[in-house]
Structures are given as structure tokens and as C-alpha cells.
Design an enzyme around this catalytic site. Structure first.
Site: not given
Ligand code: COA
Length: 386
Positions: A258, A316
Site C-alpha cells: 500500500h 483488497e
Molecule cells: N508484490 C510484489 N512486490 C511488490 C508488491 C507486491 N504486491 N508491492 C510492491 N512491491 C515491490 C515493488 O515492486 C517495489 O520494488 P522495487 O523497489 O524493486 O521496484 C517495492 O516493493 C516498493 O513498492 P512501492 O513502490 O513502495 O509500492 P507503491 O507504493 O508504488 O505501490 C501498490 C503500492 C498497492 C500499488 C503496490 O503495493 C501493488 O501493486 N500491490 C499489488 C496490487 C494491489 O494489491 N493493489 C490494491 C491496493 S489497495
């Protein structure tokens, strides 16, 4: 240009409004809804009580609750033009969120204009479930079911969707879900609603705009993929190898991580407990057990894979499990989110209206400089080509 323009892409970290509606504490993993911790309010309150809390900043007296229930019940029936639009949309196979957005724009036909902001708020909250349910049935080739004035807001939504009297456990499960997602700070759709209100536009326009923002996969986007992942894993023994393979291929695990919460999203616990109660009462307890095993495995593997990112379960994951347990198709997940969130949007719209300041941020110009008139097509082509 070289100077600090103050640019904050996505407005990350920018505080753009004051609100008494909800407080998201991303490091502490706490969510307050108008002062109440989500874990105490959501599983106990009715949706109508939460609507009153958001609109008036206090829970209702018995008489106030009855008055609110009556005013919502009176506004559930859709105008004929709205139903006609939904029929046409179903014939075209329109996506449920598109149909919901188009139909919401027609709600002003329900009463003579101008409606007034409070009336529009009541209309939006009352009518969105009717639109979603009517459209879902039309899409499946069935006739819409008229609202039942004897039923509360949530029971009536289930009735209009299924045509079956909902059980107490099902109503409680959905009520808890809608209360849990009712408001969440200045998320993208809520911000959209407030920007529209800040121009002194009307509340229905704010809701139509908010629905457009919610539709996008980065916001309300389906918890469907999280559910698909659990079903694709199928048995507890497969959880670790399947999840490891996904991470090795650079895939994101759906339902984890998140932008704001760096600990477990407090809404996940509320929905997990609601799902446990529901599956105990009438569901397939095996699915619930499998989901819990997948969650534990995913959190452990993510801690190994990205220790610094602090990736935890988000809203989610258990939304998917709870709504599936309630018998809702995945295509109904985002529209049902809107049925809850519209109470938050309308409360933010009222709040913005009372303390308005036009939203007008600035942009950092990164375009060309020094271009001059007259315009010569040949030169212009040469410039672009060069
Ligand atoms: N699975 C695997 N790796 C993940 C991940 C996940 N669910 N969520 C984040 N990461 C990784 C990213 O790839 C990133 O890696 P990197 O540094 O090597 O590029 C690292 O963790 C940090 O992520 P971050 O950039 O802080 O996440 P964000 O703030 O951009 O994204 C979300 C937040 C929710 C979009 C992201 O966690 C995600 O895509 N989750 C899966 C989709 C989901 O559940 N969405 C509903 C959200 S309520």
C-alpha cells in the site's frame, strides 16, 4: 529551467484539505471514521447510522435514524429515463462501472431542478444501489426488481440484486464491508469530488466525476485478481511454490502492499473477521482457510523478497474473500465499493461546500520556448522532423 519548481508528482505528501470525516494513519495502521476506530464502528453500525455520522458528525437519535431511513427509502426508485438508459447499456454489453457512471448523471431527472445539495446527497446514496442492481440483472437478461420499502438499505440492495430474502449473516457481512470502505482520506476519487465541488458545481456532478476516478485499476480496480490468485493456487501445499514463482518472475502479489500503510491495513482485519463470521455461518470454510494460508505465505515471502518495502496485506485481499462469500460476482466488486464510498464522497462534497476554496494548483512548464508567429507549415514540418 534548473530551479526548484515545488513539483510533487501525484501530489504525494501534499496536504490539500482539512476534513473531520476520516483519518488515515499509515505508520500506526489506524483508520478513524469521524472519530471512531474502523474496527469498532464498521462491524457494529448499520450503513444508515454511518451515513448520518458522516453527514452530521454524530450518530443519530432513534427519531433521526428513522427520518434518514425514510428519506433514503423514498429515493430508491429510479426515473424511467434512467432505467431506459440502463436497458440500452445492457444491450450494448457496457461494463457495470460505465453504466453506473452514465446512469448516475440521469438521477437529476428524479425531481424538479434545482435539487439542492442535501437532496442530491440523499438521492445519490439512495439510488446507487438501485442502479447497480438493476443493471446487473439487465446484463444477465433478467428484469430489475423494484426496491422493497420494508428492507434496510443493505438488505434491499441484496434483495434487488438476487430477488431472494437475504439472511441476517449476509446483511451483516455486506454492511460491515460498506462501512469499512465508506471513507479513506483524500484518495483519488474523493479528491476528484472535492475539486468538482470547489468550482461551486453540483453534488451529482461530483459523484459522477468520482465514479470516473474510481473506475481506474489503480484505485477501485478489482480485488478480483486477488481472488483469482487464491483460486489458481487451489490447495495450501501449492501456495509457496506458486507465490515464489510469481515473485521470481517479477510479478506483484495482488492484495499486498500500500502507498500509505506500511503496516497491515486496519481494514484488512475488519474484513477478515467479517469473512470468518460469514464463512462460519454459511460459506465454504475451506476457501477461507486456504486464503489465510495464502496470506501468511505471501507476507513471509514478501518480507524475504523486499525486506525494506514492508509489504503487508491490503484491503483488497479480504474484500475479495468477503464479497465472494456474499455471493457477489467479481464484476460487482467495484460497483459495490461505489455503493459504500458514495456516502464518503457526498460527505466530502458537503464539507467542501461549507468551507470552500477553489482548487487551483500550478503546473511546472516544461514545453518549448521562443516559438514565433507567423506559422509556416514547411518550417514547422522541418522543425519537427529535425
Ligand atoms: N508484490 C510484489 N512486490 C511488490 C508488491 C507486491 N504486491 N508491492 C510492491 N512491491 C515491490 C515493488 O515492486 C517495489 O520494488 P522495487 O523497489 O524493486 O521496484 C517495492 O516493493 C516498493 O513498492 P512501492 O513502490 O513502495 O509500492 P507503491 O507504493 O508504488 O505501490 C501498490 C503500492 C498497492 C500499488 C503496490 O503495493 C501493488 O501493486 N500491490 C499489488 C496490487 C494491489 O494489491 N493493489 C490494491 C491496493 S489497495
Amino acid at each position: 529551467m534548473g530551479t526548484d519548481t515545488g513539483l510533487r508528482p501525484g501530489l504525494e505528501g501534499v496536504v490539500a484539505a482539512e476534513t473531520r470525516l476520516s483519518h488515515v494513519d499509515g505508520n500506526g495502521g489506524r483508520l478513524l471514521i469521524a472519530g471512531y476506530p474502523v474496527e469498532s464502528l464498521a462491524p457494529q453500525a448499520t450503513f444508515e447510522e454511518v451515513v448520518h455520522l458522516l453527514w452530521h458528525d454524530r450518530l443519530p437519535s432513534g427519531a433521526e435514524l428513522s427520518a434518514l431511513q425514510a428519506s433514503l427509502t423514498a429515493r430508491r426508485t429510479l426515473p424511467p429515463a434512467t432505467l431506459a438508459l440502463l436497458r440500452a447499456a445492457a444491450e450494448g454489453g457496457c461494463a457495470p462501472m460505465d453504466a453506473l457512471q452514465m446512469a448516475t448523471a440521469t438521477l437529476r431527472l428524479a425531481a424538479p431542478a434545482p435539487l439542492g445539495i442535501e437532496e442530491e446527497a440523499r438521492l445519490a446514496v439512495a439510488a446507487l444501489p438501485s442502479i447497480v442492481a438493476a443493471y446487473w440483472r439487465l446484463l444477465k437478461g433478467r428484469e430489475p426488481i423494484p426496491p422493497d420499502p420494508r428492507l434496510g438499505h443493505v438488505a434491499n440492495y441484496l434483495w434487488m440484486l438476487t430477488g431472494q430474502a437475504p439472511t441476517a449473516a449476509t446483511v451483516r457481512g455486506l454492511e460491515t464491508y460498506l462501512n469499512t470502505v465508506v471513507d479513506h482520506g483524500l484518495n483519488a476519487s474523493t479528491f476528484t469530488a472535492r475539486v468538482i465541488m470547489s468550482t461551486q458545481s453540483d453534488l451529482l456532478s461530483a459523484v459522477v466525476g468520482a465514479l470516473g476516478a474510481l473506475k481506474g485499476p489503480l484505485h477501485g480496480g478489482a480485488p478480483g485478481p486477488a481472488l483469482d490468485m487464491v483460486f489458481a493456487i487451489g490447495t495450501p501445499e501449492r501456495a509457496e511454490p506458486v507465490l515464489r514463482a510469481k515473485l521470481a518472475q517479477g510479478e506483484r502479489l495482488m492484495g499486498f502492499g500500500h502507498r500509505i500503510y506500511k503496516v497491515r491495513d486496519p481494514r484488512a482485519l475488519v474484513l477478515q473477521q467479517a469473512a470468518a463470521q460469514l464463512y462460519d455461518a454459511e460459506g465454504d470454510r475451506g476457501v477461507y482457510g486456504l486464503a489465510q494460508h495464502v496470506e501468511r505465505t505471501a507476507v513471509a515471502l514478501l518480507a524475504e523478497h523486499k525486506p525494506a518495502a514492508q509489504l503487508q496485506t491490503n484491503v483488497e485481499f479480504y474484500t475479495a474473500l468477503l464479497l465472494h462469500g456474499l455471493g457477489l460476482d467479481t464484476a460487482l466488486f467495484t460497483p459495490t465499493f461505489a455503493v459504500g464510498r458514495v456516502a464518503g464522497w457526498s460527505a466530502h462534497a458537503l464539507e467542501q461546500h461549507r468551507h470552500n476554496r477553489l482548487f487551483r494548483p500550478q503546473s511546472a512548464y516544461v514545453g518549448a520556448e521562443g516559438r514565433a508567429w507567423p506559422y509556416h507549415p514547411e518550417t514547422q514540418i522541418a522543425e519537427v522532423a529535425g
